[in-house]
Design a protein around this motif. Structure first.
Motif, PDB file in Angstrom:
ATOM      1  N   GLU A  36       1.379  -4.885   0.623  1.00  0.00           N
ATOM      2  CA  GLU A  36       1.137  -5.939  -0.355  1.00  0.00           C
ATOM      3  C   GLU A  36       2.262  -6.165  -1.347  1.00  0.00           C
ATOM      4  O   GLU A  36       2.503  -7.304  -1.747  1.00  0.00           O
ATOM      5  CB  GLU A  36      -0.133  -5.605  -1.143  1.00  0.00           C
ATOM      6  N   GLY A  37       2.918  -5.089  -1.809  1.00  0.00           N
ATOM      7  CA  GLY A  37       3.883  -5.239  -2.884  1.00  0.00           C
ATOM      8  C   GLY A  37       3.187  -5.494  -4.211  1.00  0.00           C
ATOM      9  O   GLY A  37       1.977  -5.316  -4.347  1.00  0.00           O
ATOM     10  N   ASP A  38       3.977  -5.922  -5.216  1.00  0.00           N
ATOM     11  CA  ASP A  38       3.430  -6.228  -6.547  1.00  0.00           C
ATOM     12  C   ASP A  38       2.665  -5.022  -7.086  1.00  0.00           C
ATOM     13  O   ASP A  38       1.571  -5.146  -7.662  1.00  0.00           O
ATOM     14  CB  ASP A  38       2.531  -7.464  -6.466  1.00  0.00           C
ATOM     15  N   ARG A  72      -5.922  -2.974   2.425  1.00  0.00           N
ATOM     16  CA  ARG A  72      -5.588  -3.665   1.180  1.00  0.00           C
ATOM     17  C   ARG A  72      -6.407  -3.127   0.008  1.00  0.00           C
ATOM     18  O   ARG A  72      -7.551  -2.724   0.157  1.00  0.00           O
ATOM     19  CB  ARG A  72      -5.833  -5.170   1.314  1.00  0.00           C
ATOM     20  N   GLN A  73      -5.775  -3.192  -1.172  1.00  0.00           N
ATOM     21  CA  GLN A  73      -6.461  -2.747  -2.377  1.00  0.00           C
ATOM     22  C   GLN A  73      -7.691  -3.604  -2.671  1.00  0.00           C
ATOM     23  O   GLN A  73      -8.757  -3.072  -3.020  1.00  0.00           O
ATOM     24  CB  GLN A  73      -5.498  -2.783  -3.573  1.00  0.00           C
ATOM     25  N   LYS A 122      -0.823  -4.368  -9.576  1.00  0.00           N
ATOM     26  CA  LYS A 122      -2.063  -3.848  -8.996  1.00  0.00           C
ATOM     27  C   LYS A 122      -2.545  -2.610  -9.767  1.00  0.00           C
ATOM     28  O   LYS A 122      -3.751  -2.417  -9.936  1.00  0.00           O
ATOM     29  CB  LYS A 122      -1.865  -3.543  -7.515  1.00  0.00           C
ATOM     30  N   ILE A 123      -1.621  -1.790 -10.239  1.00  0.00           N
ATOM     31  CA  ILE A 123      -2.013  -0.676 -11.109  1.00  0.00           C
ATOM     32  C   ILE A 123      -2.681  -1.224 -12.369  1.00  0.00           C
ATOM     33  O   ILE A 123      -3.747  -0.749 -12.789  1.00  0.00           O
ATOM     34  CB  ILE A 123      -0.798   0.187 -11.469  1.00  0.00           C
ATOM     35  N   LEU A 133      11.074   1.289  -4.325  1.00  0.00           N
ATOM     36  CA  LEU A 133      10.192   1.350  -5.483  1.00  0.00           C
ATOM     37  C   LEU A 133      10.855   2.094  -6.638  1.00  0.00           C
ATOM     38  O   LEU A 133      11.495   3.125  -6.429  1.00  0.00           O
ATOM     39  CB  LEU A 133       8.884   2.059  -5.126  1.00  0.00           C
ATOM     40  N   ASN A 134      10.666   1.586  -7.843  1.00  0.00           N
ATOM     41  CA  ASN A 134      11.176   2.229  -9.055  1.00  0.00           C
ATOM     42  C   ASN A 134      10.061   3.115  -9.617  1.00  0.00           C
ATOM     43  O   ASN A 134       9.262   2.692 -10.454  1.00  0.00           O
ATOM     44  CB  ASN A 134      11.590   1.157 -10.068  1.00  0.00           C
ATOM     45  N   HIS A 135       9.986   4.344  -9.131  1.00  0.00           N
ATOM     46  CA  HIS A 135       8.865   5.199  -9.502  1.00  0.00           C
ATOM     47  C   HIS A 135       8.831   5.575 -10.980  1.00  0.00           C
ATOM     48  O   HIS A 135       7.737   5.607 -11.566  1.00  0.00           O
ATOM     49  CB  HIS A 135       8.837   6.439  -8.609  1.00  0.00           C
TER      50      HIS A 135
END
Length: 274
Positions: free
Chosen positions: A186-188, A157-158, A192-193, A221-223
């Motif tokens: 985790e997602g989100d 985990r971050q 988190k960035i 994911l929408n990169h």
């Protein structure tokens, strides 16, 4: 747009490893990363970098015995001497390749032992490694990895990674934020960035499509949106790192499979940061 580094352990699998440098440069990459350089003479690797105008921006420290399921040594009690030997070997390669950062994999939590039991070993090993790397002007990176790809991996985990960095207290110990692993665990991801990049503790990103780990234009994911988030936050906090393309091309190890799959990168606005 962020700057992208080709992960030569996964991309260009149709080519011999040493031929992948030229292929990456031909496709427009200016930097490379890979898992482990130790099967090759560092002078040969440095020559390939120089011949193709590439920068080495990341590689991993020795992981132990990969064939016997070692996935890093940093958290393993009783193997501290082996870990320290690997740190010195990695620093020698970093000097030869002018590489600013090295990722040391945490390792697997031993069967029958709780994660909390080995955390002090992990912290002490990282504290020692960061001190040695600081003497050479290098960063030490840690990376949360999902337990689907590597069951029992210590760091997932971050928030745990950033807690470890704070507890070690070394300015050159940083987090390698792989958005593929982050999404699975985790997602989100965008939030988190936004939370962690301004802390100064994130040194390097990696990407891959989720869940198959193919090109980032495939999956959940929408990169392009996430790249915009990284650009936005970078403009505010001064982050100027690289994003490693650590994915398996969907066409596999066929001729031009990696190059044909880079349509996602060619479609991005060509306004890279300096």
């Amino acid at each position: 747009m962020p700057r992208f580094a080709a992960n030569l352990s996964m991309l260009y699998a149709e080519l011999d490893f040493l031929d992948r440098f030229e292929a990456a440069a031909r496709d427009g990459f200016h930097a490379v990363e890979y898992l482990f350089p130790y099967a090759y003479d560092p002078r040969e690797l440095a020559a390939r970098l120089a011949a193709n105008g590439l920068r080495q921006v990341l590689f991993n420290g020795p992981p132990g015995d990969w064939q016997r399921d070692d996935r890093g040594l940093a958290c393993l009690p009783g193997r501290e001497a082996e870990f320290r030997e690997g740190v010195h070997k990695a620093l020698d390669y970093a000097a030869a390749l002018d590489c600013p950062r090295i990722h040391f994999m945490a390792g697997l939590v031993p069967q029958g032992i709780e994660r909390e039991t080995v955390q002090p070993v992990y912290i002490e090993n990282l504290r020692w490694a960061a001190a040695e790397a600081a003497k050479a002007g290098r960063e030490v990176l840690i990376e949360p990895i999902n337990t689907r790809d590597i069951p029992r991996f210590f760091l997932n985990r971050q928030d745990h990674a950033h807690e470890i960095v704070e507890r070690v207290g070394a300015p050159n110990l940083k987090v390698q934020m792989d958005l593929y692993h982050c999404q699975i665990v985790e997602g989100d991801v965008a939030m988190k960035i936004r939370k962690y990049l301004p802390t100064g503790r994130v040194s390097h990103f990696q990407i891959a499509g989720v869940p198959e780990r193919h090109e980032p234009d495939l999956g959940e994911l929408n990169h392009p949106y996430l790249f915009d988030v990284i650009d936005e936050v970078s403009a505010q906090c001064g982050w100027d790192g690289w994003i490693g393309c650590e994915y398996r091309p969907r066409r596999g190890a066929v001729a031009n499979g990696t190059s044909d799959g880079l349509a996602w990168m060619r479609a991005l606005p060509r306004t890279p940061r300096p």
